[in-house]
Structure formats: structure tokens, C-alpha cells
Design an enzyme around this catalytic site. Sequence first.
Site: not given
Length: 323
Positions: A79, A82
Site C-alpha cells: 500500500c 500507507c
Amino acid sequence: MQPRNMSMSGVVDLAAVKAAQDAKAKAEQTRAEAARQGGTGAVSPADLVIDVDEATFERDVLQRSAEVPVVIDFWAEWCQPCKQLSPVLERLAVEYGGRFLLAKIDVDANQMLMQQFGVQGIPAVFAVVAGQALPLFQGAAGEQQIRETLDQLVQVAEQRFGLTGLTVDPEAEPADATIPAAPVGPYDALLEAAVQALDAGDLGGAIQAYQSVLGEDPGNSEAKLGLAQAELLQRVQGVDPQQVRKDAAEKPADAGAQIAAADLDLIGGHVEDAFGRLIETVSRTAGDDRDAVRRRLLELFELVGADDPRVIGARRALARALF
């Protein structure tokens, strides 16, 4: 993905009188116990950011939330947002000096927690206060927005629940600094016995030896990997490969049939076939069957190795299949 702000107003319902009283009482009890033992209860800055999984969630999140607000960062290695958000949260956890604890949860390895919190996408940030969960925001939020949300969380935790946070001592050793670098006990002998049992074809003996090590040292990586290998060999021992593959071909949505075939794929060196088979089965099943397939797939990931490109790609595909 744009960040989706979550109002803190709902915490009024969470701050029921009994919950607040219980949280205050437990926090006071914890401080009193630390004082009785002659300690300050202080933690090091490194202890303000912790990795949490399904096994440690109750202890490290639910129980700790009676002492300090616990902010949960749901993330994954693949991700990209993230990777922007997590470092900001980690830095702020230290900057806020114990007013909240940051718990990081890898969604690929902890799908059940992701489902329990109703996470629809990552990054996603929640908080747990006195055992009560509330969503904060989803998506890569800006630092100013994060600070405002954290300030509100800290204020609510203190005013409604009496949670003033943790005492931080820059000179304190991290909690895991006292853990011995080497396990205590005759692990080398047990591990050697397990290897010898494997070489002799005694899978039951190997499994027992590895389990003995893990019973004393649950984090022993060599025993974990050895046990997984021995259990895989035991599962495929004596099966009829043709029948297993026939069943899998005829029953594409049968979790048990596909799991058995995936074991054969892996033992034969067809790693991507094993992963692909189980990911497809995840998309076709639901409930307990789906969870059984997911767990087996995670076990196979561990066998192949987290850094293997095939595992990294399969983790992404699993996330897409699940959500």
C-alpha cells in the site's frame, strides 16, 4: 483515495458512565500497582509504537486502552499511501509523549481483525478507548488533519475516561530489551532431533519435537518453519495425487479439495499454481470455508518466504479477492 473524516461526536455514546468509571478505576489501579512495586510505570519512546497481531490484540490493544488511547494503523507492505501515512503517525506517537499508543496491524497477516473493524480500504486509522472502538479516518490524510484528530481523541480520552496517557522516560529501555537474545533451554538438541526425524521419515516425531520447542519459545522462527514443513509433508503423505486433482477439478468451490490440491502443487514446486488456486477459491467461497482457505494460503506464504516475489504478488491478489 481521499481521506474520509470520521466525526468524534459518536464517542459521547461510547463514554457511558460505567465504561468511564471502569476505565478510570483500572488506570488508577495500574498506576498504584506500579508505585507499589517501586516503579514509575514509565516506558521508552520506542514502546509507543508497537506491532500487533490477532494473538496479541487483546493484551496490547484492548487491555492497554484502559490506560491510554490506542490508535490503530491498518497498513500493508504493498500500500503506497500507507508508506506516506505510517511514518507520520509513528513520529507523532513519539512527539505526543505517551498521550496515545500507536498499534500497527498488517492487514495481509491479520485479515480477521480487518474484518472485525469493518475496514473497507487502507490506510485506515481507528482508535480504541477503554475497550471501545471508533473510526478516525481513512486514506492518506495530511499532518494538520491528523494532529487535529489526535488532539480531539486525547481530549475526549482524558475528559470522559480519565486517561492521561503513559509516562515516557527517554532513558528507559524498550520493553523487549530485557528479552534474552537466545532462548533458554535445550532447543538445539530438540531442533537437531526434529531434523533427524525428518531425515528418517518420522514426521510425527519431527512435529512433536518442533511443537516442544514452540511450547517453550513460541517465537522460534526455525521451529515455526520446520513445523510447517513437517505438517505439509504429513498432509500429502499417502494421498492419491490423481484423485486429489480429480476432486479439485470437479469441485472448484470445494475448499477442502482445493486446499489438498494446493498442498500437492507446492510440494511439487508449483508455487504460483498453489497460490493462484487458493486465491481463486477465496473468491468463490464464504464464511468458514473462505477463512480456512485464507489461513492455509498464509501458511504457504510462510513456507515460501515473505520476501519471495511470488508471495508479495500473491498477497496483493489475496487482498483484491477478499475486498
